[in-house]
Write an enzyme that holds these catalytic residues in place. Structure first.
Site, PDB file in Angstrom:
ATOM      1  N   ASP A   1       0.865  -1.182   0.000  1.00 14.85           N
ATOM      2  CA  ASP A   1       0.000   0.000   0.000  1.00 14.85           C
ATOM      3  C   ASP A   1       0.899   1.229   0.000  1.00 14.85           C
ATOM      4  O   ASP A   1       2.067   1.145   0.398  1.00 14.85           O
ATOM      5  CB  ASP A   1      -0.917   0.010   1.230  1.00 14.85           C
ATOM      6  CG  ASP A   1      -2.196   0.818   1.011  1.00 14.85           C
ATOM      7  OD1 ASP A   1      -2.087   2.030   0.751  1.00 14.85           O
ATOM      8  OD2 ASP A   1      -3.290   0.241   1.089  1.00 14.85           O
TER       9      ASP A   1
ATOM     10  N   ASP B   1     -10.546   0.231  -3.512  1.00 13.07           N
ATOM     11  CA  ASP B   1     -11.383   1.305  -4.041  1.00 13.07           C
ATOM     12  C   ASP B   1     -11.921   0.846  -5.396  1.00 13.07           C
ATOM     13  O   ASP B   1     -11.132   0.544  -6.300  1.00 13.07           O
ATOM     14  CB  ASP B   1     -10.539   2.567  -4.211  1.00 13.07           C
ATOM     15  CG  ASP B   1     -11.362   3.779  -4.640  1.00 13.07           C
ATOM     16  OD1 ASP B   1     -12.466   3.597  -5.202  1.00 13.07           O
ATOM     17  OD2 ASP B   1     -10.884   4.907  -4.436  1.00 13.07           O
TER      18      ASP B   1
ATOM     19  N   ASP C   1     -17.013  -5.764  -1.564  1.00 13.28           N
ATOM     20  CA  ASP C   1     -18.431  -5.523  -1.303  1.00 13.28           C
ATOM     21  C   ASP C   1     -19.080  -4.836  -2.495  1.00 13.28           C
ATOM     22  O   ASP C   1     -20.301  -4.659  -2.512  1.00 13.28           O
ATOM     23  CB  ASP C   1     -18.592  -4.622  -0.075  1.00 13.28           C
ATOM     24  CG  ASP C   1     -18.043  -3.223  -0.330  1.00 13.28           C
ATOM     25  OD1 ASP C   1     -16.840  -3.120  -0.655  1.00 13.28           O
ATOM     26  OD2 ASP C   1     -18.798  -2.246  -0.226  1.00 13.28           O
TER      27      ASP C   1
ATOM     28  N   THR D   1     -11.949  -7.885   7.668  1.00 13.62           N
ATOM     29  CA  THR D   1     -11.342  -6.603   7.989  1.00 13.62           C
ATOM     30  C   THR D   1     -12.353  -5.740   8.753  1.00 13.62           C
ATOM     31  O   THR D   1     -13.543  -6.061   8.828  1.00 13.62           O
ATOM     32  CB  THR D   1     -10.915  -5.861   6.717  1.00 13.62           C
ATOM     33  OG1 THR D   1     -12.091  -5.512   5.962  1.00 13.62           O
ATOM     34  CG2 THR D   1     -10.001  -6.725   5.854  1.00 13.62           C
ATOM     35  N   TYR D   2     -11.876  -4.640   9.264  1.00 15.82           N
ATOM     36  CA  TYR D   2     -12.740  -3.696   9.979  1.00 15.82           C
ATOM     37  C   TYR D   2     -13.906  -3.261   9.092  1.00 15.82           C
ATOM     38  O   TYR D   2     -15.061  -3.249   9.520  1.00 15.82           O
ATOM     39  CB  TYR D   2     -11.914  -2.490  10.420  1.00 15.82           C
ATOM     40  CG  TYR D   2     -12.739  -1.328  10.932  1.00 15.82           C
ATOM     41  CD1 TYR D   2     -13.273  -1.337  12.213  1.00 15.82           C
ATOM     42  CD2 TYR D   2     -12.984  -0.221  10.114  1.00 15.82           C
ATOM     43  CE1 TYR D   2     -14.028  -0.270  12.677  1.00 15.82           C
ATOM     44  CE2 TYR D   2     -13.732   0.847  10.569  1.00 15.82           C
ATOM     45  CZ  TYR D   2     -14.254   0.819  11.847  1.00 15.82           C
ATOM     46  OH  TYR D   2     -15.009   1.873  12.296  1.00 15.82           O
ATOM     47  N   TYR D   3     -13.586  -2.897   7.852  1.00 12.76           N
ATOM     48  CA  TYR D   3     -14.630  -2.408   6.955  1.00 12.76           C
ATOM     49  C   TYR D   3     -15.579  -3.523   6.532  1.00 12.76           C
ATOM     50  O   TYR D   3     -16.780  -3.297   6.392  1.00 12.76           O
ATOM     51  CB  TYR D   3     -14.009  -1.734   5.731  1.00 12.76           C
ATOM     52  CG  TYR D   3     -13.405  -0.400   6.072  1.00 12.76           C
ATOM     53  CD1 TYR D   3     -14.215   0.691   6.393  1.00 12.76           C
ATOM     54  CD2 TYR D   3     -12.028  -0.232   6.132  1.00 12.76           C
ATOM     55  CE1 TYR D   3     -13.667   1.925   6.741  1.00 12.76           C
ATOM     56  CE2 TYR D   3     -11.473   0.990   6.473  1.00 12.76           C
ATOM     57  CZ  TYR D   3     -12.298   2.066   6.778  1.00 12.76           C
ATOM     58  OH  TYR D   3     -11.765   3.269   7.118  1.00 12.76           O
ATOM     59  N   GLU D   4     -15.047  -4.729   6.361  1.00 10.79           N
ATOM     60  CA  GLU D   4     -15.934  -5.836   5.991  1.00 10.79           C
ATOM     61  C   GLU D   4     -16.951  -6.099   7.092  1.00 10.79           C
ATOM     62  O   GLU D   4     -18.127  -6.372   6.813  1.00 10.79           O
ATOM     63  CB  GLU D   4     -15.125  -7.098   5.705  1.00 10.79           C
ATOM     64  CG  GLU D   4     -15.994  -8.266   5.249  1.00 10.79           C
ATOM     65  CD  GLU D   4     -15.208  -9.501   4.907  1.00 10.79           C
ATOM     66  OE1 GLU D   4     -15.842 -10.504   4.514  1.00 10.79           O
ATOM     67  OE2 GLU D   4     -13.971  -9.488   5.020  1.00 10.79           O
TER      68      GLU D   4
END
Length: 216
Positions: A70, A119, A155, A195-198
């Site tokens: 990243d 993204d 997602d 992950t946190y976002y998942e």
């Protein structure tokens, strides 16, 4: 740049499990032997963010080497710090733009690639920025060993459909595909990493797409 970001950038500069920009070029073709000190397979997590997936895969598979890639050092800081604190020595982080991947990995050096919740770049004008666009796929083909696979977990239904379209257009080998991972029979220990976002997406009843493919 805020003080917290500056602190994290300064801290990762001292981490032996983080290589940044030009510093990472010296490992091209030698990641397993020189950085990790073994001959184990090398697995990349691209656009790794905080490195949650890379760190958890490294825990599950100590017989493999994992590299989170990243450009945002303040995000990489979290995964790198966790790995240091928990003495997880088979995971490292590389702070580069993914467009420059060929400067850091030799042809056939990588065994597998994971792209987790990137993204989606939904605007038509930004198609070339999508991590499964033609230019990125060409880079993956180069660094992957023969038979090496690319995994996409997202997602975003649009990115999933776009990637499947590329697989068909380029006549790549599709190994598995689902629009609703956690209601499928595909879930295993690696795919169950969240992950946190998942976790947030799942809390909002969002479906998770997954596909796996390789180059002919």
């Amino acid at each position: 740049m805020g003080k917290d970001k500056l602190r994290k950038f300064a801290e990762i500069a001292t981490f032996d499990n983080v290589l940044q920009l030009e510093e990472g070029k010296v490992m091209k073709g030698k990641w397993a032997s020189q950085h990790f000190g073994n001959n184990n397979p090398v697995v990349l997590e691209l656009a790794c963010g905080k490195g949650e997936y890379a760190v958890n895969m490294a825990k599950l598979f100590p017989e493999k080497n994992f590299i989170g890639v990243d450009y945002k050092g303040n995000r990489i800081w979290r995964g790198a710090k966790t790995a240091r604190e928990e003495l997880i020595n088979n995971v490292a982080f590389l702070r580069i733009q993914i467009e420059t991947l060929l400067d850091f990995f030799e042809e056939g050096e990588v065994d597998e690639i994971w792209i987790t919740f990137p993204d989606p770049q939904p605007q038509i004008s930004r198609e070339k920025k999508r991590l499964t666009s033609d230019k990125f796929l060409a880079r993956y083909r180069h660094v992957l060993k023969e038979g090496g696979c690319v995994n996409l977990k997202t997602d975003n239904d649009g990115l999933h459909a776009y990637t499947f379209g590329k697989i068909e257009e380029l006549k790549l080998t599709l190994h598995c595909k689902t629009e609703d991972l956690y209601r499928s029979e595909l879930v295993n220990d690696m795919l169950a990493i969240k992950t946190y976002y998942e976790k947030k997406y799942l809390a909002d009843n969002k479906n998770i797409n997954y596909l796996k493919f390789s180059f002919n």
